[in-house]
Design an enzyme around this catalytic site. Structure first.
Site, PDB file in Angstrom:
ATOM      1  N   ASP A   1       0.866  -1.177   0.000  1.00 35.77           N
ATOM      2  CA  ASP A   1       0.000   0.000   0.000  1.00 35.77           C
ATOM      3  C   ASP A   1       0.904   1.228   0.000  1.00 35.77           C
ATOM      4  O   ASP A   1       1.819   1.317   0.819  1.00 35.77           O
ATOM      5  CB  ASP A   1      -0.873   0.038   1.265  1.00 35.77           C
ATOM      6  CG  ASP A   1      -1.957  -1.031   1.248  1.00 35.77           C
ATOM      7  OD1 ASP A   1      -2.206  -1.609   0.167  1.00 35.77           O
ATOM      8  OD2 ASP A   1      -2.548  -1.292   2.310  1.00 35.77           O
TER       9      ASP A   1
ATOM     10  N   ASP B   1     -13.688  -6.655  -2.490  1.00 31.00           N
ATOM     11  CA  ASP B   1     -13.666  -6.708  -1.022  1.00 31.00           C
ATOM     12  C   ASP B   1     -15.065  -7.126  -0.586  1.00 31.00           C
ATOM     13  O   ASP B   1     -16.045  -6.534  -1.035  1.00 31.00           O
ATOM     14  CB  ASP B   1     -13.372  -5.324  -0.425  1.00 31.00           C
ATOM     15  CG  ASP B   1     -12.004  -4.783  -0.845  1.00 31.00           C
ATOM     16  OD1 ASP B   1     -11.148  -5.591  -1.244  1.00 31.00           O
ATOM     17  OD2 ASP B   1     -11.816  -3.560  -0.778  1.00 31.00           O
TER      18      ASP B   1
END
Lengths: 250, 195
Positions: free
Chosen positions: A11, A130
């Site tokens: 990330d 997700d």
């Protein structure tokens, strides 16, 4: 036979790899290019870089970073985070990305997958999903798990495949950050249902978890972040254990 | 100086980046004189074989490349168009390698495109100097060249055994992407540069 893949996920915010649980309390863990080079040397099969910047200016910085990553590493890499148009995908392709992953924007406008796959091929378009288990259903969430959508995991994965996505990257938000293992049953169900590769994400806490998701879970690839970033497990050790479990790895 | 043939063949940036990492001098060019003057030539390629042939023809480079006597390396579609013909877009190709390029036959549980890391075997060329049998390289393709006398490496995907690399005289080709194949890929590119 195509090898099962190990994919560290990075990330990125302002050129730095950050890690936090549920996107709160971010901590910098290293330089994005340096970490990518290190992982590729250690035997990672692919890398995923996710742009978690908030603003448009930072997005421009991310594109420059993608150019540096493409120059620095000698294995394929996927970039994602905030890709909402074919132009975004084109810009990242030009910067040197091998694949892009789409998430929230594809839920809002599923044609995005058709557009990217139609122009650059299925191998360039990863659909990241997700989801969390709510009232008996695997509900797709967006914006880092903060919003529920009207979609359900399995029907959305099927539609993404039909629209031309080349891979499904499913993160169980119930398992992400727990280090208690992947959502193996869901990956096995996705593998049964889909003809495209499935990447497992969320829940890795040990080598055994990764072995499980690549065998019983039938995933084609296992993605993890913190266990690699904090040197909790090393990629060479992981590959050795996978070989012992008769998993075909590079 | 290595010439990378510039013929709108998709993303060739990764090939340029790989040569930069190896500190190898190169130029991206479609100029026949520059290609003739280069010590070696790389023909990259991503996408569609018929489109790639069309683009190469439009730039007037087909006969020039076929006539080269220096080492030439075709990568992925760049290699496919050095074969006799490709099923993709029913393309008549350069006919340097003695085989055709066909789509993978459908097989239950075998995914197409063939994408990811796979092992290469029966390695028979200076291109693979220092590499072990079964070394892993990175593939992304839906069409593959068959086996023939020019085969210098093989790979299996499902039941299909195909040419992972080909060689005829000074012409070399890899179906896989050495520029994305980690240390093994770098070794192959170094071996090509050292030819």
């Amino acid at each position: 036979m195509v090898a099962k893949r190990i994919i560290p996920c990075l990330d990125v915010k302002n050129g730095q790899v950050v890690k936090g649980i549920n996107f709160e309390g971010l901590k910098e863990v290293g330089d994005a290019v340096e970490m990518g080079v290190r992982y590729s040397r250690e035997g990672a099969d692919e890398l995923v870089y996710l742009d978690i910047s908030a603003s448009r200016e930072e997005r421009g910085t991310f594109t420059e970073l993608v150019e540096k990553i493409a120059l620095g590493i000698n294995i394929p890499f996927t970039v994602g985070g905030g890709i909402s148009s074919l132009d975004d995908a084109s810009r990242l392709l030009d910067a040197g990305a091998d694949k892009v992953s789409v998430n929230s924007a594809a839920i809002a406008r599923p044609e995005l997958i058709s557009e990217i796959a139609g122009k650059y091929g299925s191998q360039f378009c990863v659909c990241a999903i997700d989801a969390k288990f709510i009232d008996g259903v695997w509900r797709v969430t967006t914006h880092g798990g903060s919003r529920q959508s009207s979609r359900e995991l399995f029907e959305w994965a099927r539609e993404a495949q039909e629209r031309g996505a080349g891979e499904i990257l499913f993160t169980s938000m119930d398992h992400d950050g727990t280090k208690a293992g992947y959502a193996c049953e869901q990956y096995a169900a996705l593998a049964e249902m889909l003809s495209i590769p499935v990447i497992a994400s969320g829940g890795a806490g040990s080598i055994a978890h990764i072995v499980d998701v690549l065998t019983d879970g039938r995933a084609d690839a296992a993605l993890a972040a913190s266990i690699f970033h904090y040197n909790e497990i090393s990629i060479p050790d992981l590959k050795n254990e996978l070989r012992k479990a008769n998993v075909n790895v590079r | 100086m290595i010439a990378i043939v510039d013929y709108d063949a998709g993303n060739i940036k990764s090939v340029m980046n790989a040569l930069r990492r190896l500190d190898v001098e190169f130029e991206l060019t479609a100029d026949p004189e520059r290609i003739k003057a280069a010590s070696k030539v790389i023909l990259p390629g991503v996408g569609n074989a018929a489109e790639a042939m069309k683009s190469l023809r439009e730039k007037g480079l087909v006969e020039l490349i076929k006539g080269l006597r220096k080492p030439v390396l075709g990568i992925c579609v760049g290699m496919q168009i050095m074969c006799r013909r490709s099923e993709e877009g029913d393309a008549q190709c350069m006919g340097l390698f003695d085989c055709d390029v066909c789509r993978f036959s459908p097989e239950p549980g075998v995914k197409v495109p063939h994408m990811g890391w796979n092992g290469i075997s029966n390695l028979e060329s200076k291109l693979f100097k220092g590499l072990d049998e079964g070394s892993f390289v990175y593939f992304v393709h839906s069409y593959c060249p068959g086996l023939c006398t020019d085969t210098i490496a093989t790979c299996r995907h499902g039941k299909t055994l195909f040419s992972a690399a080909l060689k005829y005289e000074n012409f070399y080709g890899t179906q896989f992407h050495p520029e994305k194949s980690g240390d093994v890929g770098e070794m192959i590119l170094k071996n090509f540069v050292a030819l």
